[in-house]
Scaffold this motif. Structure first.
Motif, mmCIF file in Angstrom:
data_model
loop_
_atom_site.group_PDB
_atom_site.id
_atom_site.type_symbol
_atom_site.label_atom_id
_atom_site.label_comp_id
_atom_site.label_asym_id
_atom_site.label_seq_id
_atom_site.Cartn_x
_atom_site.Cartn_y
_atom_site.Cartn_z
ATOM 1 N N ILE A 74 51.664 27.624 46.853
ATOM 2 C CA ILE A 74 51.233 28.409 45.688
ATOM 3 C C ILE A 74 49.734 28.585 45.803
ATOM 4 O O ILE A 74 48.987 27.609 45.890
ATOM 5 C CB ILE A 74 51.568 27.708 44.358
ATOM 6 N N PHE A 75 49.278 29.856 45.828
ATOM 7 C CA PHE A 75 47.853 30.163 45.797
ATOM 8 C C PHE A 75 47.529 30.648 44.405
ATOM 9 O O PHE A 75 48.300 31.375 43.786
ATOM 10 C CB PHE A 75 47.507 31.265 46.824
ATOM 11 N N ARG A 76 46.358 30.217 43.874
ATOM 12 C CA ARG A 76 45.999 30.620 42.498
ATOM 13 C C ARG A 76 44.601 31.233 42.480
ATOM 14 O O ARG A 76 43.661 30.680 43.029
ATOM 15 C CB ARG A 76 46.013 29.411 41.571
ATOM 16 N N ILE A 77 44.551 32.408 41.773
ATOM 17 C CA ILE A 77 43.238 33.039 41.551
ATOM 18 C C ILE A 77 42.965 32.920 40.064
ATOM 19 O O ILE A 77 43.838 33.213 39.246
ATOM 20 C CB ILE A 77 43.264 34.546 41.915
ATOM 21 N N THR A 78 41.748 32.507 39.714
ATOM 22 C CA THR A 78 41.339 32.506 38.307
ATOM 23 C C THR A 78 40.203 33.507 38.178
ATOM 24 O O THR A 78 39.201 33.403 38.905
ATOM 25 C CB THR A 78 40.847 31.109 37.898
ATOM 26 N N LEU A 79 40.396 34.442 37.237
ATOM 27 C CA LEU A 79 39.370 35.480 37.070
ATOM 28 C C LEU A 79 38.947 35.536 35.611
ATOM 29 O O LEU A 79 39.793 35.392 34.708
ATOM 30 C CB LEU A 79 39.947 36.845 37.473
ATOM 31 N N PRO A 80 37.672 35.772 35.375
ATOM 32 C CA PRO A 80 37.249 35.895 33.968
ATOM 33 C C PRO A 80 37.627 37.256 33.406
ATOM 34 O O PRO A 80 37.630 38.255 34.131
ATOM 35 C CB PRO A 80 35.728 35.738 34.057
ATOM 36 N N THR A 81 38.023 37.251 32.111
ATOM 37 C CA THR A 81 38.290 38.541 31.460
ATOM 38 C C THR A 81 36.947 39.162 31.122
ATOM 39 O O THR A 81 35.894 38.538 31.314
ATOM 40 C CB THR A 81 39.069 38.338 30.151
ATOM 41 N N GLY A 82 36.993 40.383 30.593
ATOM 42 C CA GLY A 82 35.755 41.058 30.188
ATOM 43 C C GLY A 82 35.035 40.233 29.133
ATOM 44 O O GLY A 82 33.807 40.121 29.146
ATOM 45 N N LEU B 252 29.151 43.949 45.533
ATOM 46 C CA LEU B 252 30.326 44.516 44.858
ATOM 47 C C LEU B 252 29.926 45.036 43.494
ATOM 48 O O LEU B 252 29.187 44.377 42.769
ATOM 49 C CB LEU B 252 31.397 43.430 44.675
ATOM 50 N N THR B 253 30.434 46.216 43.129
ATOM 51 C CA THR B 253 30.238 46.706 41.763
ATOM 52 C C THR B 253 31.421 46.241 40.923
ATOM 53 O O THR B 253 32.576 46.396 41.315
ATOM 54 C CB THR B 253 30.188 48.255 41.721
ATOM 55 N N LEU B 254 31.095 45.662 39.757
ATOM 56 C CA LEU B 254 32.133 45.050 38.911
ATOM 57 C C LEU B 254 32.379 45.889 37.662
ATOM 58 O O LEU B 254 31.470 46.562 37.172
ATOM 59 C CB LEU B 254 31.718 43.640 38.490
ATOM 60 N N GLY B 255 33.614 45.816 37.191
ATOM 61 C CA GLY B 255 34.001 46.496 35.949
ATOM 62 C C GLY B 255 35.376 46.038 35.555
ATOM 63 O O GLY B 255 35.992 45.229 36.269
ATOM 64 N N PRO B 256 35.862 46.511 34.388
ATOM 65 C CA PRO B 256 37.202 46.064 33.943
ATOM 66 C C PRO B 256 38.284 46.575 34.883
ATOM 67 O O PRO B 256 38.293 47.749 35.246
ATOM 68 C CB PRO B 256 37.347 46.683 32.548
ATOM 69 N N VAL B 257 39.132 45.663 35.260
ATOM 70 C CA VAL B 257 40.203 46.032 36.207
ATOM 71 C C VAL B 257 41.549 45.633 35.605
ATOM 72 O O VAL B 257 41.688 44.498 35.110
ATOM 73 C CB VAL B 257 40.005 45.289 37.553
ATOM 74 N N ASP B 258 42.516 46.539 35.651
ATOM 75 C CA ASP B 258 43.878 46.220 35.188
ATOM 76 C C ASP B 258 44.627 45.567 36.337
ATOM 77 O O ASP B 258 44.980 46.230 37.320
ATOM 78 C CB ASP B 258 44.561 47.514 34.742
ATOM 79 N N LEU B 259 44.831 44.273 36.188
ATOM 80 C CA LEU B 259 45.431 43.502 37.281
ATOM 81 C C LEU B 259 46.832 43.983 37.622
ATOM 82 O O LEU B 259 47.223 44.014 38.786
ATOM 83 C CB LEU B 259 45.493 42.015 36.895
ATOM 84 N N PRO C 217 42.103 43.149 30.668
ATOM 85 C CA PRO C 217 41.496 43.482 31.959
ATOM 86 C C PRO C 217 40.511 42.409 32.385
ATOM 87 O O PRO C 217 39.889 41.777 31.545
ATOM 88 C CB PRO C 217 40.745 44.791 31.691
ATOM 89 N N VAL C 218 40.431 42.243 33.694
ATOM 90 C CA VAL C 218 39.484 41.255 34.212
ATOM 91 C C VAL C 218 38.226 41.981 34.665
ATOM 92 O O VAL C 218 38.224 43.196 34.896
ATOM 93 C CB VAL C 218 40.076 40.439 35.380
ATOM 94 N N ARG D 224 56.775 35.418 44.838
ATOM 95 C CA ARG D 224 56.687 35.713 43.408
ATOM 96 C C ARG D 224 55.209 35.789 43.012
ATOM 97 O O ARG D 224 54.428 34.892 43.363
ATOM 98 C CB ARG D 224 57.380 34.594 42.617
ATOM 99 N N VAL D 225 54.872 36.867 42.305
ATOM 100 C CA VAL D 225 53.494 36.999 41.808
ATOM 101 C C VAL D 225 53.544 36.813 40.296
ATOM 102 O O VAL D 225 54.278 37.519 39.603
ATOM 103 C CB VAL D 225 52.895 38.369 42.164
ATOM 104 N N VAL D 226 52.815 35.809 39.808
ATOM 105 C CA VAL D 226 52.844 35.474 38.383
ATOM 106 C C VAL D 226 51.454 35.721 37.804
ATOM 107 O O VAL D 226 50.458 35.305 38.398
ATOM 108 C CB VAL D 226 53.217 33.979 38.188
ATOM 109 N N VAL D 227 51.433 36.358 36.622
ATOM 110 C CA VAL D 227 50.148 36.591 35.950
ATOM 111 C C VAL D 227 50.277 36.085 34.514
ATOM 112 O O VAL D 227 51.237 36.396 33.821
ATOM 113 C CB VAL D 227 49.800 38.100 35.925
ATOM 114 N N HIS D 228 49.303 35.270 34.113
ATOM 115 C CA HIS D 228 49.282 34.825 32.701
ATOM 116 C C HIS D 228 47.874 34.433 32.321
ATOM 117 O O HIS D 228 46.981 34.336 33.179
ATOM 118 C CB HIS D 228 50.249 33.646 32.485
ATOM 119 N N MET D 229 47.712 34.151 30.988
ATOM 120 C CA MET D 229 46.379 33.798 30.507
ATOM 121 C C MET D 229 46.050 32.349 30.863
ATOM 122 O O MET D 229 46.914 31.472 30.822
ATOM 123 C CB MET D 229 46.307 33.928 28.972
#
Ligand code: ADP
Length: 568
Positions: free
Chosen positions: A548-556, A403-410, A440-441, A474-479
């Motif tokens: 509830i499923f949770r994804i944790t992603l690192p920011t840039g 996979l090629t990675l880069g900043p993504v606007d969730l 961005p992640v 419900r899709v929830v996004v937070h830090m």
């Protein structure tokens, strides 16, 4: 009256009583001695008279015998006269003694006693001379006639014996009187001694009671007050006891109690102040301690949270590592199978496309089985397409690193996935997007879209169609912590039974009917997320209530930091 005066008075009374007793004893003794001496003198006189009387007959007989024997009677007379004169001297001495005693005591001798003794002795001497002369005048060497002896004795009785008997009777009477007087005196002395002793005893007892009973009461009061003061009870006050030593002592006691009370109050006040200071200090230290504990607790809680998070990540990582082997094997298998299937599948598909194209030409319009062939070819293409999709997904599983990675606007990724899933959601639940502004992640946009679509579709599929308003996806996004972003997909669907929770991330595990699910969705999603340095896990799932499923992603920033910390 002061105690000193009481003791002095008692001593004086005791001395007085002792003096009276001594005087009484002295007087009695002196009186007794005088009477005894008088008695002795009187007895001596009586004895002297008796001796004189007793010597009369022997004198007469001796004279007779001497005359008869022819001896010298004159010499015998002189000898006897000397004896009588010696008796007279003795009598005079006893009369002198009587007179001396009489001068002190008043026991006077009879009047003319000395003269009486003298006369009777003179009479005796005269009778003796006359008798000797008569005997001498008798013829020699012949016994004296008894008649003469009798006559001479009768002369004695007449001239001397009568007076001597009178004197003897008088002396006897005097002696009797003296003895009686002596007895009376002894009795009186004894009585007086008893009376004086009794009176003195009564007086002493009365005086002792009078002087010391009040003293005893006061001393008792003093003792009880001293005991109370000793026990720490200073609220005591002795009544005024006069101006004597006890009164002064009572005043001193009262003053001492007041001063002790004051000292005690002062001590208690100081102790209280000390206790207050100690309490204040303790409170201050307590507050500091509480503050420190609170701060440390907060720090510990934060550290704990971080640790829990790290632990969870570690557990996930461990689970993934454990799972990695199997995935690697599956990946290798998938790579081989995909490679092997891919070529035949390509020309199956191109041949099917060719046959379809050929049958679509106008020249084939007349063929009687055309419709059936077209339907069979369509089905075959659909099946082959599904195989192609599976192969693609197997490729993702087998080579996630590509996979090629880069900043993504969730936000845009989630909105895109949501719009694609609208069809699936429309009959089952409302979709709610609750997205905060997050940085961005670090990831791959299309792959993240695939993950989000998969999770939303799974959430939709967990809800039975028909009750849209009652259900929600419900899709929830937070830090999250440590520069991570958290994406959660909540649903109100059927939930996952506990026995399946361990298995849902396994490839090809599905509970959906054949043709509906491949069982590759969640394992592909986790592989993609892990390839982006994140995690995918089930936070909670309860049968009948939802998951509830949770994804944790690192920011840039986090990704850059981890790259700096681990440049390799
Ligand atoms: P598939 O969807 O093809 O079955 P997945 O890997 O996506 O494969 O899912 C595996 C299984 O996990 C599903 O069959 C289902 O039983 C369960 N599952 C996944 N998501 C949910 C969800 N949101 N609610 C309930 N069960 C779910």
């Amino acid at each position: 009256m002061s105690v000193n005066a009481r003791i002095l008075l008692l001593a004086l009374v005791a001395i007085g009583i002792t003096a009276i007793l001594a005087g009484n004893s002295l007087f009695g003794t002196r009186k007794g001695r005088q009477i005894r001496e008088r008695v002795v003198a009187s007895q001596e006189q009586l004895l002297a008279v008796a001796r004189l009387k007793a010597g009369v007959w022997p004198f007469l007989n001796t004279l007779s015998r001497m005359k008869e024997n022819g001896q010298d009677t004159v010499a015998f007379l002189h000898e006897r006269e000397n004896q009588v004169l010696a008796e007279q001297t003795q009598l005079d001495l006893s009369v002198d003694e009587e007179e001396r005693i009489s001068g002190d005591s008043g026991y006077k001798p009879r009047t003319d006693e000395r003269r009486e003794f003298s006369e009777v002795i003179q009479a005796l001497l005269r009778w003796m001379e006359k008798t000797e002369a008569r005997v001498r005048a008798e013829p020699a060497k012949r016994p004296i006639p008894p008649m003469l002896e009798w006559e001479l004795y009768q002369d004695y009785e007449r001239e001397v014996g009568r007076d001597m008997a009178t004197i003897e009777a008088a002396e006897q009477e005097e002696l009797t009187w003296l003895r009686q007087h002596w007895d009376r005196n002894v009795k009186r002395s004894l009585l007086l001694t008893h009376i004086v002793t009794l009176a003195c005893t009564v007086l002493m007892v009365a005086l002792t009671l009078f002087l010391f009973l009040p003293l005893r009461g006061s001393l008792r009061q003093l003792r009880s007050v001293a005991e109370r003061v000793g026990r720490g009870d200073f609220a005591v006050s002795l009544p005024t006891m006069g101006r004597d030593e006890l009164g002064l002592l009572a005043q001193a006691m009262n003053r001492m109690a007041v001063e002790l009370h004051g000292t005690l109050e002062e001590k208690q006040r100081l102790m209280k102040a000390e206790a207050e200071v100690s309490e204040r200090e303790a409170r201050r230290y307590n507050a500091i301690l509480e503050e420190t504990v609170r701060a440390r607790t907060t720090e510990l809680e934060a550290a704990n949270t971080r640790l829990e998070e790290s632990l969870r990540q570690l557990q996930d990582t461990q689970a993934q590592l454990l799972f990695a082997d199997r995935l690697a094997a599956v990946g290798r298998l998938a790579a081989g199978v995909g490679h092997e299937i891919n070529n035949p599948l390509s020309y199956i598909l191109s041949n099917l496309r060719f046959i379809q194209r050929e049958l679509d030409r106008p020249e084939a319009a007349g063929l009687p089985e055309k419709e059936e062939l077209m339907t069979a070819i369509g089905d075959a293409r659909e099946g082959a397409d599904r195989v192609r999709i599976i192969v693609q997904e197997l490729k993702v599983l087998s080579r996630p690193d590509e996979l090629t990675l880069g900043p993504v606007d969730l936000g845009s990724v989630i909105r895109g996935a949501a719009s694609i899933a609208t069809q699936e959601l429309s009959e089952r639940a409302r979709l709610v997007l609750d997205c905060q502004d997050v940085p961005p992640v670090q990831g791959n946009g299309p792959r993240l879209g695939q993950v989000m679509l998969n999770l939303i579709v799974n959430a939709a599929h967990s809800i039975e169609p028909g009750r849209v308003e009652e259900n929600e996806v419900r899709v929830v996004v937070h830090m999250g912590i440590l520069d991570t972003v958290i994406v959660e997909v909540h649903d109100t669907g059927c939930g996952i039974p506990p026995e399946n929770l361990e298995r849902i991330f396994e490839p090809f595990f599905t509970t959906k009917p054949v043709g509906m699910g491949t069982g590759l969705g969640l394992s592909v999603c986790r592989t993609i997320v892990v390839a982006m340095g994140g995690t995918l896990q089930v936070v909670t799932s309860e049968v009948g209530r939802g998951s509830i499923f949770r994804i944790t992603l690192p920011t840039g920033i986090a990704a850059a930091a981890s790259l700096q910390g681990n440049p390799s």
